[in-house]
Design a protein around this motif. Structure first.
Motif, PDB file in Angstrom:
ATOM      1  N   SER A 157       0.835  -1.294   0.088  1.00 18.31           N
ATOM      2  CA  SER A 157       0.026   0.398  -0.178  1.00 18.31           C
ATOM      3  C   SER A 157       0.942   1.384   0.258  1.00 18.31           C
ATOM      4  O   SER A 157       2.181   1.028  -0.105  1.00 18.31           O
TER       5      SER A 157
ATOM      6  N   THR B 283      -0.722   5.352   4.044  1.00 16.68           N
ATOM      7  CA  THR B 283      -1.869   4.556   3.810  1.00 16.68           C
ATOM      8  C   THR B 283      -1.526   3.389   5.019  1.00 16.68           C
ATOM      9  O   THR B 283      -1.850   3.576   6.263  1.00 16.68           O
TER      10      THR B 283
ATOM     11  N   TYR C 296      -0.739   5.258   8.179  1.00 14.61           N
ATOM     12  CA  TYR C 296      -2.638   6.485   8.903  1.00 14.61           C
ATOM     13  C   TYR C 296      -2.927   4.931   9.712  1.00 14.61           C
ATOM     14  O   TYR C 296      -3.344   4.606  11.107  1.00 14.61           O
TER      15      TYR C 296
ATOM     16  N   LEU D 247      -7.772   9.235   3.634  1.00 16.14           N
ATOM     17  CA  LEU D 247      -8.067   7.578   3.043  1.00 16.14           C
ATOM     18  C   LEU D 247      -8.487   7.834   1.328  1.00 16.14           C
ATOM     19  O   LEU D 247      -9.909   8.036   2.617  1.00 16.14           O
TER      20      LEU D 247
ATOM     21  N   GLU E  44      -8.039   3.132  -1.166  1.00 12.30           N
ATOM     22  CA  GLU E  44      -6.265   2.792  -0.268  1.00 12.30           C
ATOM     23  C   GLU E  44      -6.688   2.142   1.198  1.00 12.30           C
ATOM     24  O   GLU E  44      -5.862   1.183   1.406  1.00 12.30           O
ATOM     25  N   ILE E  45      -7.910   2.503   1.511  1.00 13.53           N
ATOM     26  CA  ILE E  45      -8.527   1.844   2.912  1.00 13.53           C
ATOM     27  C   ILE E  45      -9.095   0.087   2.329  1.00 13.53           C
ATOM     28  O   ILE E  45      -8.098  -0.862   2.879  1.00 13.53           O
TER      29      ILE E  45
ATOM     30  N   LEU F  50      -5.789  -1.651   2.902  1.00 12.92           N
ATOM     31  CA  LEU F  50      -5.361  -2.244   3.398  1.00 12.92           C
ATOM     32  C   LEU F  50      -5.625  -3.306   4.476  1.00 12.92           C
ATOM     33  O   LEU F  50      -5.441  -3.781   4.826  1.00 12.92           O
TER      34      LEU F  50
END
Lengths: 201, 507
Positions: A87, A91, A94, A165, A169-170, A173
């Motif tokens: 990623s 990200t 975070y 985000l 991107e989430i 993750l």
């Protein structure tokens, strides 16, 4: 209205000439080769977002948010060998910040409770005392409602709105599809709607 | 207090400026960077990680292939569902059996077919006499979400026609349409014209003006000549799917009335809307499906966005109107008008019983159409007491307006009025006059708000009609241009993604 943070771009980039994602990847490459300047540059471009999301998670406690930001980066440096580049660095960062926050509130000596309303620090730059208080109260109520969400939804909502985000991107993750993230957001909105209407009445 | 809706919650979550980090934090963070950064990224570890990544890559490949297969299966499902949907409609008893109704329904079905095949080029309009006479039938159709059996039955009868024949027909229709578009049908003046025709006319010309149109026609011609004969089973399925599209499209196109201004100059719309349509549409598209046409509600999709309507400087509400020549216009008379309302963000200034009224001037406006509100149509009528609006509430309505020929620039096109009561029971009315000069901008000069609302409206129409991929591609180009003016807006970025997804899913 839209709280657009300087980084990372929510639309995932690709349309602008300067691509933050590509810049970031380049910096991470240099970082892995031990380039300290690259590390400093990565911190510089990411720390405002990390701080801002922690600030909101902490209910507006600026000092605590700063401490947790520092702790998050320390953890990140320690965990750097595990960062496989699946990623974006930001990200990944975070996620570390979020975990740092959760660890903090779960500690016995916790300062900020997820159940109690934290004192909301009011920013001086915003005009209108009444409006300010109303929005601070609203933010407090909202924060409690968000923190009361199931973990999966809580992470998604805070990452998207407070961590800046993008859905994609989430999804990376969390190893799910973008659609699944959108579903989570919808579900979270529903639950927040119920909680907030209960609060207000 | 009423339950805050999705928009409210999103607004609350996104509210507030990003807090500034305290001074000295950056220096502390820089100081914390360890001396030996490369530690842990040693050669042997890299090797392990390389092998591990190799395995992961292989596993991902297998997963992707597997998912691809699953997706193909899933992708097929909605069409089967459509068949079931159509079968259900087909078995429903036909409510209208008059030859006129059938003729008009056939026209609708044809319009649908043409829209689907030709990327929105319009069919020829029937004679004005037929149009006005048949209006009540269409009216019934527009009022009833479950109509369509007659359209479908006609469409079904046409199943026998070969694809080539249909393509040829389509081209003929296109040819006639161009003539119609060049010389606006006097039918538009006959009260009240059928929505389907009007809408087709309005929507269609637009794509005829797309620069890629020639290329599209080429593609179509190729398809019509070289399309291999489908196997009988496939042909049956394709026809059924096509009928499904036609029946859905016919219904969708018969809603959204074009109203003759002489007959009814006053239009109202509800100021509070549900917001489920965006969630339904976006989740369907992100899951690789086209949304069910009934779930596509243009007014809700339009209101998903945050237009630049400013907060009231004084008082409880701001009213903003803006117009421009329609990008979808078949001729110069077509305009788009956006009415934006924003309620004071001051909680002390409550707005109760708000009623919105747009009165068009019959001397300037031949006809108008409120975009969407087919399913939320009754909202105003059902709430004669008006709507209570929370602080920060916003609503945008879009009208397609057909301005008459030789209307002076200073002429009054209409008046927008908002009546409401303040928290203290004081009755207020905000009024704004719209002149031709407010509407005369070319589309490229229109505000980003209007361009965005127009784009969303056309996208909604495309989804409702299940138009062609080529149309979606054309819309995608427009979306790219509009989104440039909304850089950084998450919702607009989402819209661009969804339009892209639409293009991938349409036939």
């Amino acid at each position: 209205m839209n709280t657009i943070l300087s980084f990372p771009s929510r639309d995932g980039g690709g349309t602008t000439l300067t691509d933050p994602e590509a810049d970031e990847a380049e910096l991470v490459r240099s970082l892995r080769e031990g380039d300290r300047n690259a590390a400093e540059e990565l911190v510089t471009i990411t720390y405002q977002t990390i701080y801002a999301s922690l600030f909101r998670l902490c209910g507006g406690d600026g000092d605590l948010a700063a401490d947790l930001t520092q702790e998050s980066y320390r953890r990140a440096w320690a965990a750097l060998p595990q960062f496989r580049g699946g990623s974006r660095f930001s990200t990944w960062l975070y996620r570390i910040a979020y975990t740092t926050f959760l660890n903090h509130v779960r500690r016995p000596r916790r300062v900020v409770s997820m159940d109690e309303e934290a004192a909301v620090q009011v920013q001086d730059s915003r005009p209108g005392a009444e409006e300010l208080l109303a929005s601070a109260e609203e933010a407090g109520i909202l924060r409690r409602a968000v923190l009361a969400l199931p973990d999966e939804l809580r992470f998604t909502v805070t990452a998207h709105f407070w961590g800046g985000l993008a859905v994609r991107e989430i999804a990376e993750l969390e190893h799910v599809t973008g659609a699944a993230i959108r579903k989570r957001l919808h579900k979270a909105f529903d639950m927040l709607g119920v909680t907030l209407s209960g609060e207000a009445s | 207090m009423t339950r805050p809706d999705r928009n409210d919650i999103e607004r609350m979550l996104a509210a507030g400026d990003a807090p500034k980090p305290p001074e000295g934090l950056l220096e502390r963070l820089h100081a914390d960077i360890p001396e030996d950064l490369a530690t842990g990224v040693k050669e042997e570890k890299r090797e392990i990680s390389f092998w591990r990544q190799g395995w992961l890559a292989a596993a991902s490949l297998i997963a992707v292939v597997g998912m691809g297969y699953v997706m193909l299966r899933v992708f097929d499902t909605p069409e089967f569902q459509n068949e079931a949907f159509v079968a259900e409609r087909a078995t429903a008893p036909s409510t209208e059996t008059s030859p006129r109704a059938e003729a008009l329904s056939e026209f609708d079905a044809d319009a649908a077919g043409v829209g689907n095949e030709l990327g929105g080029t319009a069919p020829a309009a029937p004679s004005s006499a037929a149009m006005s006479k048949d209006f009540p039938v269409t009216q019934v159709a527009s009022d009833d979400a479950r109509t369509g059996p007659e359209s479908f039955s006609r469409a079904q009868k046409r199943q026998g026609a070969s694809r080539d024949e249909e393509y040829r027909e389509s081209f003929e229709v296109t040819g006639r349409e161009r003539v119609t578009a060049a010389a606006p049908a006097p039918a538009a003046l006959a009260p009240p014209p059928p929505p389907a025709a009007a809408q087709a006319e309005g929507r269609a010309g637009a794509f005829a003006q797309e620069p890629a149109n020639d290329r599209l026609e080429e593609t179509r011609a190729e398809r019509s000549v070289s399309a291999p004969r489908p196997t009988p089973a496939l042909a049956a399925r394709t026809d059924a799917a096509k009928s499904a599209d036609r029946s859905i499209t016919a219904r969708a196109m018969s809603t959204g009335e074009l109203v003759d201004t002489e007959a009814d100059p006053v239009s109202t719309f509800g100021l509070r809307l549900p917001d489920s349509s965006w969630a339904l549409v976006s989740s369907a598209l992100m899951n690789g499906r086209l949304p069910v046409p009934e779930s596509v509600r243009p007014e809700e999709l339009i209101n998903y966005f945050r237009y630049s309507d400013t907060e009231p400087a004084r008082g409880e509400v701001t009213l903003r109107t803006e117009g421009a020549e329609s990008p979808m216009r078949a001729d110069a008379s077509e305009h788009l008008l956006r009415v934006g309302v924003r309620v004071s963000s001051n909680p002390d200034l409550a707005v109760r019983g708000a009623k919105m009224q747009v009165e068009f001037n019959p001397d300037s406006v031949e006809a108008y159409r409120l975009v969407g509100y087919e399913q939320n149509k009754g909202r105003s009528a059902a709430m004669p007491q008006g709507d209570d609006l929370a602080p920060g509430h916003r609503v945008t309505a879009l009208y397609e307006v057909r301005v008459g020929p030789e209307v002076a620039t200073s002429a009054q096109v209409g008046t927008v009025r908002l009546q409401y009561e303040t928290g203290k029971g004081e009755k207020k009315e905000v009024e704004q006059v719209i002149r031709k000069s407010d509407m005369g901008r070319s589309w490229s000069d229109a505000s980003r708000d209007l361009q965005l609302a127009g784009l969303v409206s056309d996208w909604a129409s495309l989804l409702q009609r299940r138009g062609s991929q080529a149309e979606a591609a054309a819309l995608g180009r427009r979306a790219a241009a509009v989104s440039g003016k909304w850089e950084g807006d998450r919702r607009v970025a989402e819209l661009v993604d969804l339009i892209r997804a639409t293009a991938e899913l349409l036939p």
